[in-house]
Design an enzyme around this catalytic site. Structure first.
Site, short mmCIF file in Angstrom:
data_model
loop_
_atom_site.label_atom_id
_atom_site.label_comp_id
_atom_site.label_asym_id
_atom_site.label_seq_id
_atom_site.Cartn_x
_atom_site.Cartn_y
_atom_site.Cartn_z
N LYS A 107 47.15 -29.42 -51.52
CA LYS A 107 47.42 -29.76 -52.92
C LYS A 107 46.23 -30.57 -53.41
O LYS A 107 45.57 -31.26 -52.64
CB LYS A 107 48.69 -30.60 -53.00
CG LYS A 107 49.35 -30.58 -54.36
CD LYS A 107 50.35 -29.45 -54.49
CE LYS A 107 50.99 -29.47 -55.86
NZ LYS A 107 52.10 -28.53 -55.97
N GLY A 117 68.16 -28.28 -67.58
CA GLY A 117 66.75 -28.05 -67.86
C GLY A 117 66.50 -26.61 -68.25
O GLY A 117 66.75 -25.68 -67.47
N GLY A 153 63.52 -25.30 -69.45
CA GLY A 153 62.07 -25.16 -69.65
C GLY A 153 61.59 -23.82 -69.13
O GLY A 153 62.28 -22.80 -69.25
N VAL A 202 61.31 -22.48 -66.12
CA VAL A 202 62.15 -21.77 -65.15
C VAL A 202 63.56 -21.57 -65.69
O VAL A 202 64.10 -20.46 -65.68
CB VAL A 202 62.20 -22.54 -63.80
CG1 VAL A 202 63.08 -21.78 -62.81
CG2 VAL A 202 60.81 -22.73 -63.22
P1 NAD Z 1 59.46 -27.53 -67.57
O1 NAD Z 1 58.83 -28.84 -67.83
O2 NAD Z 1 58.98 -26.32 -68.28
O3 NAD Z 1 61.05 -27.61 -67.84
C1 NAD Z 1 61.82 -28.71 -67.49
C2 NAD Z 1 62.90 -28.86 -68.56
O4 NAD Z 1 63.78 -29.90 -68.19
C3 NAD Z 1 62.33 -29.22 -69.94
O5 NAD Z 1 62.85 -28.35 -70.92
C4 NAD Z 1 62.81 -30.66 -70.14
O6 NAD Z 1 63.03 -30.98 -71.48
C5 NAD Z 1 64.08 -30.66 -69.34
N1 NAD Z 1 64.53 -31.99 -68.92
C6 NAD Z 1 63.79 -33.04 -68.54
N2 NAD Z 1 64.59 -34.08 -68.25
C7 NAD Z 1 65.86 -33.67 -68.45
C8 NAD Z 1 67.11 -34.29 -68.29
N3 NAD Z 1 67.24 -35.55 -67.91
N4 NAD Z 1 68.21 -33.57 -68.58
C9 NAD Z 1 68.11 -32.28 -69.01
N5 NAD Z 1 66.94 -31.64 -69.16
C10 NAD Z 1 65.82 -32.33 -68.88
O7 NAD Z 1 59.38 -27.33 -65.97
P2 NAD Z 1 59.59 -25.97 -65.17
O8 NAD Z 1 58.28 -25.36 -64.90
O9 NAD Z 1 60.68 -25.19 -65.80
O10 NAD Z 1 60.10 -26.55 -63.78
C11 NAD Z 1 61.41 -27.08 -63.63
C12 NAD Z 1 61.54 -27.68 -62.24
O11 NAD Z 1 61.30 -26.67 -61.26
C13 NAD Z 1 60.54 -28.80 -61.92
O12 NAD Z 1 61.17 -29.73 -61.07
C14 NAD Z 1 59.43 -28.09 -61.18
O13 NAD Z 1 58.74 -28.97 -60.30
C15 NAD Z 1 60.23 -27.07 -60.39
N6 NAD Z 1 59.46 -25.87 -60.01
C16 NAD Z 1 58.89 -25.09 -60.97
C17 NAD Z 1 58.19 -23.95 -60.60
C18 NAD Z 1 57.58 -23.05 -61.62
O14 NAD Z 1 57.22 -21.91 -61.29
N7 NAD Z 1 57.47 -23.47 -62.87
C19 NAD Z 1 58.06 -23.62 -59.23
C20 NAD Z 1 58.68 -24.42 -58.27
C21 NAD Z 1 59.38 -25.55 -58.67
#
Ligand code: NAD
Length: 360
Positions: free
Chosen positions: A82, A182, A184, A186
């Protein structure tokens, strides 16, 4: 207490830590390589406003080790690494910064392969790609795989079905209630898979517009973000932050399964033990959320989206293996996931001891 880098590296068996500095672009970056038993160390580059250098180094090391386990458990021939760039992703980004970083990645001769992470984007990967081929997740216009989130969501959906099979004897999610925290990158893809399969959805996000979009698109029920833990549901899918299973939230849970994309879902390992005692099946985070890394890893053979998604679908079997190991060794699932990764690494490392001749 002072953070002793070599002591930490020895404790968790790290291979290499690289400090990268470039005067003209202002680059200050750290590349951590944890383990390359299975292949080159692959892991994203995070850009963050770290308060101290120790904090940045520790984050790089901790995240690199997590990647070793994630890739090993996913059946990939990749090690764990990383990188972190110290800086504010809203203010400090530039072409020269990412190209300077790309040159450091290049200097490692393929021992480390980078990708997107928090604070970095497909465009930033494009700049890195100008200086090194050891980068994944650049734009699809370069033949790369682009945004990993659809693959991550697809893998979470498959892993969730494996958990449903374990608990209900049937992998169908039709009629099951899933609470998604969440919406976002994913979460917004995950709800579509779930809705198509006929699951009932309860959703939350701190941004109202994201909630409204999902409610309008798939007919979910919205709840306030503080109420999501206590809703009556079959499956709780954390797709926002880490450490959401903790002393405060655990007593509220009414689900039978936890299966989501968030990293480091358990605040402490002890929360994994408590989930087991409560009869809630925890689907370990780094096994179920490996779709993104499986997808980018496909680029190393020339990206083919169909093949990549077929591999991501294998998360179903990987999750089943975790449950089997948990039963075999009578351990909680979070420990079983580590055992699964370690068993594979050790087996492959052992076969590599054979001398293959001087040209191999
Ligand atoms: P993102 O930032 O696009 O989405 C996260 C969402 O969670 C946002 O819409 C945010 O407003 C919401 N959020 C934050 N705090 C909150 C709360 N207290 N209550 C409700 N909603 C809340 O992130 P992402 O890329 O969708 O990733 C989501 C999670 O999955 C993260 O923990 C990330 O590390 C993990 N992850 C993502 C990927 C990927 O491919 N994007 C891969 C592996 C792991």
């Amino acid at each position: 207490m002072k953070f002793e880098v070599f002591e930490y590296m020895e404790k968790y068996q790290f291979e290499q830590l690289v400090l990268c500095h470039d005067q003209s672009s202002g680059l200050r970056a750290i590349i951590a390589i944890h383990n390359t038993f299975l292949g080159p160390a692959l892991g994203g580059t995070r850009m963050w406003t770290y308060q101290t250098e120790d904090e940045a180094i520790l984050d790089a090391l901790r995240l690199a080790r997590g990647m070793t386990y994630k890739s090993a458990a996913a059946g990939l021939n990749l090690g764990g690494g990383k990188a972190v760039i110290i800086g504010d992703p809203r203010k400090d980004k530039s072409e020269e910064l990412f190209r300077a970083f790309g040159r450091y990645v290049e200097s490692l001769n393929g021992r480390y392969i980078t990708a997107e992470d928090v604070g970095t984007s497909v465009q930033d990967m494009g700049y890195i790609f100008m200086e090194t081929k050891h980068v994944t997740g650049a734009s699809t216009s370069f033949g790369a795989s682009g945004d990993p989130s659809p693959a991550t969501a697809f893998g979470v959906w498959k892993g969730m079905k494996a958990a449903a099979k374990e608990v209900y004897g049937n992998s169908s999610l039709t009629g099951k209630t899933v609470a998604v925290q969440g919406l976002g990158h994913v979460g917004s893809y995950l709800v579509k898979h779930l809705a198509e399969e006929g699951a009932k959805l309860i959703v939350t996000d701190i941004y109202e517009d994201r909630v409204k979009t999902v409610v309008d698109e798939v007919g979910a029920t919205a709840v306030d973000s503080k109420d999501i833990y206590g809703v009556e549901c079959d499956i709780f899918a954390p797709c926002a932050l880490g450490a959401v299973i903790n002393d405060e939230t655990l007593p509220q849970l009414k689900c039978k399964i936890i299966a989501g994309s968030a990293n480091n879902v358990l605040k402490e390992e002890s929360h994994g033990d408590l989930l087991e005692q409560k009869g809630i099946l925890y689907t370990p985070d780094f096994v179920i959320n490996a779709g993104g890394v499986i997808n980018v890893a496909d680029e190393l053979q020339g990206y083919n989206r169909e093949r990549a998604f077929q591999r991501v679908a294998g998360i179903y079997e990987n999750v089943q293996k975790v449950f089997e190991i948990a039963k075999r060794d009578k351990i909680p699932t979070y420990k079983a996931a580590e055992v699964m990764a370690e068993e594979r690494m050790n087996k492959i490392a052992r076969i590599k001891r054979t001398y293959l001749g001087e040209h191999c």
